[in-house]
Design an enzyme around this catalytic site. Structure first.
Site, PDB file in Angstrom:
ATOM      1  N   GLY A 103       0.816  -1.205   0.000  1.00  0.00           N
ATOM      2  CA  GLY A 103       0.000   0.000   0.000  1.00  0.00           C
ATOM      3  C   GLY A 103       0.851   1.257   0.000  1.00  0.00           C
ATOM      4  O   GLY A 103       1.856   1.305  -0.704  1.00  0.00           O
TER       5      GLY A 103
ATOM      6  N   LYS B 105       2.067   6.147   4.159  1.00  0.00           N
ATOM      7  CA  LYS B 105       1.405   6.631   5.366  1.00  0.00           C
ATOM      8  C   LYS B 105       0.941   5.442   6.213  1.00  0.00           C
ATOM      9  O   LYS B 105       1.259   5.349   7.400  1.00  0.00           O
ATOM     10  CB  LYS B 105       0.206   7.504   4.972  1.00  0.00           C
ATOM     11  CG  LYS B 105      -0.383   8.260   6.130  1.00  0.00           C
ATOM     12  CD  LYS B 105      -1.479   9.202   5.645  1.00  0.00           C
ATOM     13  CE  LYS B 105      -2.738   9.033   6.443  1.00  0.00           C
ATOM     14  NZ  LYS B 105      -3.777   8.180   5.952  1.00  0.00           N
TER      15      LYS B 105
ATOM     16  N   GLY C 200       1.953   2.411   5.745  1.00  0.00           N
ATOM     17  CA  GLY C 200       3.160   1.626   5.999  1.00  0.00           C
ATOM     18  C   GLY C 200       3.791   1.991   7.328  1.00  0.00           C
ATOM     19  O   GLY C 200       4.222   1.129   8.097  1.00  0.00           O
TER      20      GLY C 200
ATOM     21  N   GLU D  78       5.565  -3.116   0.999  1.00  0.00           N
ATOM     22  CA  GLU D  78       5.614  -2.935  -0.454  1.00  0.00           C
ATOM     23  C   GLU D  78       4.873  -1.643  -0.754  1.00  0.00           C
ATOM     24  O   GLU D  78       3.647  -1.617  -0.784  1.00  0.00           O
ATOM     25  CB  GLU D  78       4.945  -4.126  -1.157  1.00  0.00           C
ATOM     26  CG  GLU D  78       5.695  -5.431  -0.990  1.00  0.00           C
ATOM     27  CD  GLU D  78       6.982  -5.490  -1.819  1.00  0.00           C
ATOM     28  OE1 GLU D  78       7.088  -4.724  -2.791  1.00  0.00           O
ATOM     29  OE2 GLU D  78       7.866  -6.284  -1.484  1.00  0.00           O
TER      30      GLU D  78
ATOM     31  N   CYS E 205       1.608   0.207  -8.669  1.00  0.00           N
ATOM     32  CA  CYS E 205       2.715   0.787  -7.904  1.00  0.00           C
ATOM     33  C   CYS E 205       3.964   0.958  -8.755  1.00  0.00           C
ATOM     34  O   CYS E 205       4.807   1.773  -8.447  1.00  0.00           O
ATOM     35  CB  CYS E 205       3.012  -0.041  -6.668  1.00  0.00           C
ATOM     36  SG  CYS E 205       3.185  -1.792  -7.026  1.00  0.00           S
TER      37      CYS E 205
END
Lengths: 487, 568
Positions: B275, B278, B280, B297, B332
């Site tokens: 994700g 923030k 993370g 990730e 991503c």
């Protein structure tokens, strides 16, 4: 808050300088890395006497012990890294499926950037410099924050290291908890911490703010499992190794030292007898006066340890030793038989000269005993029974397992050293140190010459079939499809 | 809540287990779907496998509760309240159960791991259509894209793991040195225990199962928390994993922030989160409390540098495929922005325009081959990026949007200012800014002045530029003359560095990511050197010095009393 804003201008400037040095690319060159490793080797060789003295001053280790566990080990690691560095920095080619043709792929090790190493007082030189060897080998700039609990070594490092190493790339910053807290506010590219799980949690929480990866080298209660089916001469060697693993490694104040012993009931008294004999052989009758016997680091730890054996039930379980001298920070080698399992001595890492012996009906039960507790950094199993060895490997979890010895895993450059669960995360030593301070960048190179149409929209059934075959690496099917022969 | 169907499963053999209830809303299972709340052990045994006599009831209730189900209304509401709250207690009891499974050692066996991976392949094969439909529902993802980038890749991961697993699980022999002589050593891979995988909505199938493959291959118990932003895939995963995998060891917890928070309070042995930075940070801070290692990730602004000496058609195609052909920029590793020279920019823009028309036709909003924006939050976030004053005038292509259908056309912008929003957050959508520089080498400083991206792309035919780019730019992964496809290669680790993440996975790297590498040293009791034991003497120091220096001859000399260095 940045250090500069806290009025710590010079510190803030130091970090700025280190970042700038990294950006300049200087630390990436192999010649720089080798020169630094060589300089570190010179530092150890030129200052051996002073280093051994500083360690003696702080921890009271005999110079042979200090050489064995600190200077000698570091020299060994430096020599190893100097030998292997060129091999490690080379990009690793990786295989590619034909579907990627024409292309090449490799893993390119690159330094992370600016790293910080928080070391611990019990091995004040090796725990500061061993990670540094990895950080330098991988091409990083680094700050070392040595433990303030071993002040002589800390200030020795701070004064002498700059004379040997590149001051613009490697700095020693001294200080206590306040400085450490301020340093943790900064953004690092890696934090390497050796110490307790409690502080480990603080370090990792601070790292999370900047998404900084951490290596945490913590401790835990490292058990010995003793299967006594040995001949009597073998038993003597076994018990000598256990005694050495307890009192001969900084007097129990070591993360991989023996914490307690699991043994079958029927053998407990033989074990106690042999342990007493070993203590006597190592340190003589009067351990208090013995130069080879390490004292407790400071009053705080002395009090902590003393409190463990003042618990009446624990005191009752003492079968050997137990005398203390606060003035001299001395605690005698102490053996306890079956202290209560819920007492603090059996729930907390001891980190001192107490050796609890816990008896079991049969030695196979030790796996369950260990499994029901937090994962230790190391597990030591003395046995000749291959089935028991297999059982211990598959049934228990720990940073490492060593059979028939204590602490030797630490000496092997080819084995990763590090914990799991409560005993830590990440690993180092030898190539593993290099990897711990390295980002392995995946690099894939393609050419613009050959292009597969079916990769691109607009999508249709032909393309779907094509990709389906491609993923199966069915090249013959692909050919048929392209020739229009496949339905 | 509009409830139209309830399933109740009853396990007759477990006196302590309560019925498990599934709420189905218009054919979709409602989130959160934590039946564990109602009973402690129910889902550990799937009725089909071990309880042939278990009963499965289903009945319909009209929305007004007017018919035969009227009497069950009070119980229903009570249960619904419970089910809407997957709290710490439910999470704790879920973990307790999984710990039990892990402690039994079942997940460690090679056979169990293989069986689960095979089941997963069967699950994918049996449900290809349902998976595509769920992805269509969540993201309007074209079937082809779903097949290429989600279904196939997941299956490839399973197959690769199946093929290599035996080899991966083998202890790795380690060399031993004179310092530990006589001895032998190996490194044993062992599972961490119970792992939590929190996945993302943009590749909701792949990003959920790809890590699960690694976790299972390594022998762990797994809890998967799919993203609530892709609800159809989330509930499909919950259903499929329960049906096909061993639910005493592999579970799905559906839900949003509250459920994730409840999960994160627990003690895990490893957490993999996909994700943004923030969240993370929140995940890592929660992990720190239990000293749990994490793999994060994340994303970042992945740049594409385009040199002027390239094959325009192929380059433009590969850039466009990576940007708009992968979930319409919501990936991503999608190209985030382009850097090229002032002189080449117009040529490149023309090339991209042509390709876009070839890919998606004259009216991209009508194209079936383009994913939509996932939801209205993200739609307005992207609209805001486009509508910023200093940006809105920079659009050179596209810009069309349709809020009702959440569609945004591929959009190219030229020379947006460095301080604009679009250049300071990950775009994650179909907008592609082009930054121009005088010389292509100037791009390096722009990239280096920003946080490290997950991927960096370069298109060039100059070997020299390629070399400099590889040496100077730091990124999770790097791809020369293409975009995105490095992700599909199991021999390359996939993961970020710095702001783009911690740790990596894919192929063997996935296995390693979920394995603890236990050092095992075997020593013998022979050849016990007295030198290591106290009392300490100068002679012992001499021998140690030689041994640690790795010098056998020195050690022998010292042993027979010929040590050179004088001590004390």
């Amino acid at each position: 808050m940045a250090l500069a804003e806290l009025g710590l201008g010079p510190l803030g400037d130091s970090l700025e300088e280190l970042r700038w040095t990294f950006e300049s690319g200087k630390t990436r060159s192999i010649s720089w890395r080798k020169a630094q490793l060589q300089a570190l080797l010179n530092f150890l060789r030129d200052n051996e006497e002073q280093i051994l003295e500083a360690i003696h001053e702080d921890v009271g280790k005999h110079r042979v012990e200090a050489f064995r566990d600190e200077v000698g080990v570091l020299i060994k690691s430096l020599t190893h890294n100097l030998d292997c560095l060129e091999k490690w920095v080379a990009p690793k080619k990786t295989k590619l499926p034909l579907a990627f043709f024409p292309a090449t792929a490799e893993l390119l090790p690159e330094p992370l950037g600016l790293v910080i190493i928080f070391s611990s007082w019990n091995f004040p030189m090796s725990l500061a410099l061993e990670p540094l060897i990895g950080a330098i080998s991988a091409g990083n700039t680094a700050v070392i924050k040595p433990s303030e609990i071993s002040p002589t070594c800390s200030s020795f490092l701070a004064t002498v290291i700059p004379r040997y190493l590149d001051n613009k790339a490697i700095k020693v910053i001294e200080g206590g908890a306040a400085i450490a807290a301020q340093l943790l506010e900064e953004k690092w590219d890696k934090i390497f911490f050796t110490g307790s799980p409690r502080v480990g949690r603080i370090v990792m929480s601070a790292a999370a703010k900047h998404l900084t990866p951490v290596t945490l080298e913590l401790g835990g209660k490292c058990p010995v499992v003793l299967d006594t089916r040995f001949s009597s001469s073998e038993m003597e060697v076994v018990v000598k190794r256990i005694a050495w693993g307890k009192w001969g490694l900084c007097n129990g104040q070591s993360c991989i030292g023996v914490d307690y012993v699991l043994v079958e009931e029927k053998s407990a008294f033989t074990l106690i007898g042999l342990l007493k004999k070993a203590i006597n052989k190592f340190y003589g009758k009067n351990t208090k006066e013995c130069n080879d016997y390490v004292r407790i680091i400071n009053e705080h730890h002395f009090e902590r340890l003393h409190k463990l054996i003042r618990d009446p039930e624990v005191a009752n379980s003492i079968v050997h030793g137990g005398s203390v001298d606060k003035e001299k920070l001395f605690i005698e080698p102490t053996i306890l038989l079956n202290p209560p399992l819920e007492s603090e001595i059996m729930t907390e890492e001891i980190f001192g000269p107490f050796l609890p012996i816990i008896t079991l009906k049969n030695i196979q039960q030790s796996a369950g005993f260990i499994k029901s507790r937090p994962k230790p950094l190391a597990l030591y199993v003395f046995t000749k029974d291959e089935t028991l060895k297999k059982l211990m490997i598959s049934q228990t979890s720990s940073g490492s397992i060593t059979f028939n010895d204590v602490a030797f895993q630490f000496l092997s450059d080819s084995l990763p050293f590090g914990g799991v669960g409560q005993s830590g995360m990440g690993r180092y030593h030898g190539k593993f140190s290099f990897d711990e301070f390295t980002h392995e960048k995946a690099v894939l190179r393609r050419t613009l010459l050959l292009d597969l149409e079916p990769r691109y929209p607009p999508w249709n059934d032909f393309k779907l079939k094509f990709i389906r075959l491609l993923y199966k690496y069915d090249y013959f099917g692909l050919l048929l499809l392209l020739l229009g022969l496949k339905r | 809540m509009d409830i139209s169907l309830i399933h109740i499963n009853i396990m007759p053999y477990h006196a302590s287990s309560l019925p498990l209830v599934k709420l189905v809303n218009n054919g979709k299972v409602c989130a959160p779907r934590i039946r564990n709340l109602l009973g402690d052990r129910e889902a550990s045994i799937t009725p089909k496998q071990t309880h042939p006599t278990s009963l499965r009831f289903s009945w319909r209730i009209s929305s007004s509760f007017s018919s035969s189900a009227t009497e069950s209304r009070p119980i229903m509401e009570d249960e619904m309240k419970k089910m809407e709250r997957f709290d710490s207690d439910s999470a704790a009891s879920l973990l307790k159960e999984l710990r039990g499974t892990f402690a039994s050692g079942k997940t460690k066996s090679y056979e169990w791991r293989v069986q689960q991976l095979k089941n997963m392949i069967k699950m994918i094969d049996d449900n290809e259509r349902a998976i595509m439909e769920a992805l269509q529902q969540d993201l309007a993802k074209p079937r082809f894209e779903s097949f290429v980038s989600e279904i196939s890749l997941t299956k490839a991961a399973c197959n690769h793991a199946l093929k290599e697993l035996k080899h991966w699980m083998k202890p790795e022999k380690a060399k031993t040195a004179i310092t530990t002589f006589p001895s032998s050593a190996e490194i044993v891979s062992e599972p961490f225990g119970i792992v939590l995988i929190i996945s993302a909505w943009n590749y909701p199938f792949l990003l959920s199962l790809d890590p699960v493959v690694g976790a299972i291959a390594a022998g762990n118990s797994v809890v998967l928390k799919p993203s609530e932003i892709s609800p159809a895939t989330s509930s499909l995963l919950a259903k499929l994993l329960e049906d096909y995998l061993d639910s005493s060891a592999v579970r799905v917890v559906e839900g949003a922030v509250a459920e994730t928070t409840a999960l994160l309070e627990q003690k895990w042995d490893k957490i993999l989160y996909t994700g943004n930075g923030k969240v993370g940070r929140i995940v890592m801070a929660a992990a720190a409390k239990h000293l749990t290692p994490v793999i994060l990730e994340l994303g970042g602004k992945s740049p594409v540098v385009v040199d002027s000496n390239v094959n325009l058609k192929v380059s433009a195609r590969r850039i466009a495929a990576g940007k708009w052909g992968c979930n319409n920029g919501q990936a991503c590793i999608a190209p985030d922005y382009i850097i090229t020279t002032k002189a080449y920019a117009p040529t490149l823009i023309d090339g991209l325009k042509n390709i876009l028309e070839e890919f998606f036709g004259k009216d991209p909003l009508e194209s079936k081959d383009l994913s939509r924006i996932v939801n209205s939050n993200h739609f307005s976030r992207l609209a805001k990026l486009l509508d910023e004053d200093k940006v809105s005038g920079k659009i050179v292509h596209g810009g069309q949007r349709d809020e009702t259908r959440l569609m945004i056309a591929p959009t190219i912008l030229l020379d947006v200012p460095e301080d604009s929003l679009i250049m300071n957050e990950e775009i994650f959508g179909p907008l592609l800014p082009i930054i121009t520089v005088d010389k292509v080498e100037d791009s390096f400083d722009i990239i280096k002045s920003r946080s490290k991206p997950l991927a960096a792309y370069l298109f060039t035919s100059s070997k020299k530029l390629e070399k400099e780019f590889v040496e100077n730019i730091s990124a999770g992964g790097m791809l020369i003359n293409d975009t995105v496809v490095h992700l599909t290669n199991p021999s390359l680790p996939f993961g970020g560095v710095g702001e783009s993440g911690i740790g990596s996975y894919h192929g063997k790297f996935s296995f390693d990511a979920f394995s603890h590498k236990k050092a095992v040293l075997y020593r013998s009791l022979y050849g016990d050197a007295p030198v290591r034991y106290p009392p300490y003497t100068p002679g012992k120091l001499r021998i140690l010095r030689a041994i640690l220096d790795g010098s056998i001859i020195g050690a022998i000399l010292a042993l027979i009393g010929f040590g050179k260095k004088k001590l004390e």
